[in-house]
Design a protein around this motif. Structure first.
Motif, PDB file in Angstrom:
ATOM      1  N   LEU A 179       0.840  -1.207   0.000  1.00  0.00           N
ATOM      2  CA  LEU A 179       0.000   0.000   0.000  1.00  0.00           C
ATOM      3  C   LEU A 179       0.871   1.252   0.000  1.00  0.00           C
ATOM      4  N   ILE A 180       1.916   1.255   0.825  1.00  0.00           N
ATOM      5  CA  ILE A 180       2.832   2.405   0.852  1.00  0.00           C
ATOM      6  C   ILE A 180       3.441   2.628  -0.529  1.00  0.00           C
ATOM      7  N   ASP A 181       3.897   1.553  -1.163  1.00  0.00           N
ATOM      8  CA  ASP A 181       4.497   1.670  -2.499  1.00  0.00           C
ATOM      9  C   ASP A 181       3.483   2.179  -3.513  1.00  0.00           C
ATOM     10  N   ALA A 182       2.232   1.708  -3.400  1.00  0.00           N
ATOM     11  CA  ALA A 182       1.195   2.164  -4.333  1.00  0.00           C
ATOM     12  C   ALA A 182       0.881   3.640  -4.134  1.00  0.00           C
ATOM     13  N   CYS A 183       0.838   4.080  -2.892  1.00  0.00           N
ATOM     14  CA  CYS A 183       0.584   5.501  -2.626  1.00  0.00           C
ATOM     15  C   CYS A 183       1.694   6.362  -3.221  1.00  0.00           C
ATOM     16  N   ALA A 184       2.941   5.874  -3.152  1.00  0.00           N
ATOM     17  CA  ALA A 184       4.062   6.631  -3.720  1.00  0.00           C
ATOM     18  C   ALA A 184       3.929   6.772  -5.230  1.00  0.00           C
ATOM     19  N   ARG A 185       3.203   5.863  -5.860  1.00  0.00           N
ATOM     20  CA  ARG A 185       3.022   5.904  -7.313  1.00  0.00           C
ATOM     21  C   ARG A 185       1.757   6.652  -7.728  1.00  0.00           C
ATOM     22  N   THR A 186       1.023   7.184  -6.757  1.00  0.00           N
ATOM     23  CA  THR A 186      -0.232   7.890  -7.035  1.00  0.00           C
ATOM     24  C   THR A 186       0.021   9.387  -6.959  1.00  0.00           C
TER      25      THR A 186
END
Length: 419
Positions: A244-251
């Motif tokens: 989730l943290i990695d996905a937020c960084a890509r948003t």
């Protein structure tokens, strides 16, 4: 009927620990005499709740419900020894000081977590001759193994096998075994529990989260157009929140913000990961008090449910699924199996592949594209689904029906006549 509830967790303990109290109230409201056997409240802090002093036993009356509390060692930290002391002390104390209160019941509902409740359960079943409905709220030893609590090595494997045998004995002694998800029922059938014993009785939610005076948007400085995703719960290995943290960084959508509330063994790692990845749209709120949870639920346009791929994820139903549906909020589920099926069937959810930051990032962009108004409509659909499938009223009716079945079972009637 005279119905007993055996559960280590009970009011005024919050969260999932409060759910047996809702069942007791619902059954009493349906005209039954209800006797509860539980411990002194100490979850989740490991300290006794305000207004309680430890004693060998304490009897209370709450409306039409009688409650027998028995002594235990209060603890809820990461120490294996103290957790075993907490579970074991309740089991022994319930056996010695609590089971007299369960004499003369028509039937007994047992919340199986922790599995040490088997001691007073077996005494009530075989000495008092009371039929048991065992509600499998957590799958043991699976849940303990997935949490990493047992560690690794030969000794851990032996403990795991011992717990599996213990659970098998619990299933054999129960007249019926209720599971909170279809996947769990399939798993237990594969482990030898007869299909005719198995029932699907989903758990309900703390329905007080439906009512709120407002949200936390102003307190947190959030704009009216910001799309808020909330994760509230344990920050542990089983949740797989790194993705989730990695996905937020890509948003990159400036409207998006992710709020993470709770604590656990991976909290420090997740904070460092968010900082290293430049995920400035992630805010860690820490552990919020219970009275702030309704406002936090209202703050989220969608709520995140996550389980690491493999292991238990295919047959686990996290309690936050029902809580989110009951609160009328949308779901984003990054998990396999039953939790993802509820997200789809309810019309309240978006799903993503667990452990896949790209898939989760796609889902986050979908949340932003839908916007707050359409996410509100998803939440409304979820609340309708909750009322129809998961509510306390529906759950109590299913439990009542199962208890009547075990009371009317011809084989059990014959065994009682032989006493």
């Amino acid at each position: 009927m005279r119905i007993g509830l055996l559960t280590q967790w009970y009011d005024p303990e919050p969260g999932p620990a409060a759910l047996p109290g809702m069942l007791a109230a619902a059954l009493a409201g349906r005209g039954h005499e209800v006797q509860v056997l539980t411990g002194f409240p100490n979850y989740p802090t490991g300290r006794l709740a305000s207004g309680y002093r430890m004693a060998r036993r304490r009897d209370e009356i709450d409306g039409a419900t009688r409650i027998r509390r028995v002594a235990l060692y209060p603890s809820h930290d990461r120490s294996a020894m103290r957790r075993v002391a907490n579970y074991g002390s309740f089991a022994v104390s319930a056996l010695v000081s609590g089971t007299p209160a369960l004499r003369g019941l028509d039937a007994l509902w047992v919340g199986n977590s922790p599995i040490s409740v088997a001691l007073p359960m077996w005494f009530t079943r075989y000495v008092h001759r009371v039929p048991v409905l065992l509600h499998v709220l957590d799958l043991w030893p699976d849940s303990v193994t997935a949490s990493g609590f047992l560690g690794t090595g030969r000794a851990s494997l032996m403990i795991e096998r011992g717990m599996a045998g213990w659970c098998g004995a619990m299933y054999r002694s129960a007249a019926r075994v209720a599971c909170v998800s279809p996947g769990a029922a399939d798993l237990l059938a594969g482990r030898g529990v007869p299909r005719e014993k198995l029932l699907h009785i989903p758990m309900w939610a703390d329905e007080t989260l439906r009512t709120h005076a407002g949200d936390l948007r102003a307190d947190l400085g959030l704009r009216a157009d910001q799309v808020v995703l909330v994760y509230a719960g344990a920050l542990g290995e089983a949740q797989g929140l790194d993705s989730l943290i990695d996905a937020c960084a890509r948003t990159s959508d400036p409207r998006f913000v992710c709020l993470i509330a709770g604590s656990g063994t991976t909290e420090d790692r997740l904070r460092r990961r968010a900082e290293a990845a430049g995920a400035t749209n992630v805010r860690f709120l820490g552990q919020l008090p219970r009275d702030r949870m309704p406002a936090l639920m209202a703050t989220g346009d969608a709520h995140y449910v996550s389980l690491r791929r493999g292991g238990m994820s295919a047959y686990t139903m996290p309690s936050k699924v029902q809580a989110t549906l009951a609160a009328g909020r949308a779901l984003l589920v990054a998990a396999e199996g039953d939790a993802a099926a509820v997200a789809r069937d309810s019309g309240a959810g978006i799903t993503a592949r667990p452990g896949d930051p790209d898939s989760i990032a796609d889902a986050l962009r979908e949340l932003c594209d839908l916007g707050r108004e359409k996410l509100e409509l998803l939440g409304q659909a979820g609340r309708v689904h909750y009322d129809r499938v998961f509510s306390v009223a529906v759950g109590a009716e299913r439990v009542e029906r199962a208890l009547r079945e075990v009371v009317e079972d011809p084989g059990f009637k014959a065994s009682r006549r032989r006493r």
